[in-house]
Design a protein around this motif. Sequence first.
Motif, PDB file in Angstrom:
ATOM      1  N   UNK A  66       0.869  -1.174   0.000  1.00 21.28           N
ATOM      2  CA  UNK A  66       0.000   0.000   0.000  1.00 21.28           C
ATOM      3  C   UNK A  66       0.912   1.233   0.000  1.00 21.28           C
ATOM      4  N   UNK A  67       0.999   1.948  -1.118  1.00 21.26           N
ATOM      5  CA  UNK A  67       1.965   3.052  -1.227  1.00 21.26           C
ATOM      6  C   UNK A  67       1.577   4.330  -0.481  1.00 21.26           C
ATOM      7  N   UNK A  68       0.439   4.340   0.204  1.00 19.61           N
ATOM      8  CA  UNK A  68       0.063   5.541   0.961  1.00 19.61           C
ATOM      9  C   UNK A  68       0.988   5.708   2.162  1.00 19.61           C
ATOM     10  N   UNK A  69       1.527   6.927   2.309  1.00 15.88           N
ATOM     11  CA  UNK A  69       2.418   7.237   3.427  1.00 15.88           C
ATOM     12  C   UNK A  69       2.044   8.590   4.018  1.00 15.88           C
ATOM     13  N   UNK A  70       2.497   8.817   5.235  1.00 17.49           N
ATOM     14  CA  UNK A  70       2.397  10.120   5.873  1.00 17.49           C
ATOM     15  C   UNK A  70       3.783  10.480   6.379  1.00 17.49           C
TER      16      UNK A  70
END
Length: 150
Positions: A66-70
């Motif tokens: 899952x390439x979503x990052x913060x």
Amino acid sequence: MSERTKIALSEDEVTSLVGTQRKLQLGTINPDGTPHMVTMFHAVIDGQIAFWTYRSSQKARNIARDPRVTCLIEAGEDYFELSGALIYGRAEVVTDPNRVRYVGSEVVRRMMDLTDDDAIAPFVEATAAKRHAYLVEPVRVASWDHRKLT
């Protein structure tokens, strides 16, 4: 005007903060949905946050799924000194060995405050074969500067 709007950083202020702070808190998503948080040294390449890590690390496995990052970047010690930015984005994996070495060199340069490529090269060469690099494409930014409260 809301308090949130009053303390928000401008786009230039966010750029400056990202460019001057060497570390960030990186959040990725574990398989069970919980956050995985780590401190990372980073560089800025073409306006994007860039970092590298071992390919077998938990964060690398999380980003592959899952390439979503913060990315949280913050400065200041006391409440009325705090400024920061939460950069929500998508991490693009970089696997080309030359690009991985380039990102690694930029990160190490900032991490160790070095300007001599000959001093950076041995460390980068020794670890680059086991790493991937990542570029974060920002999707949304939330920011604050508590110095604007005084």
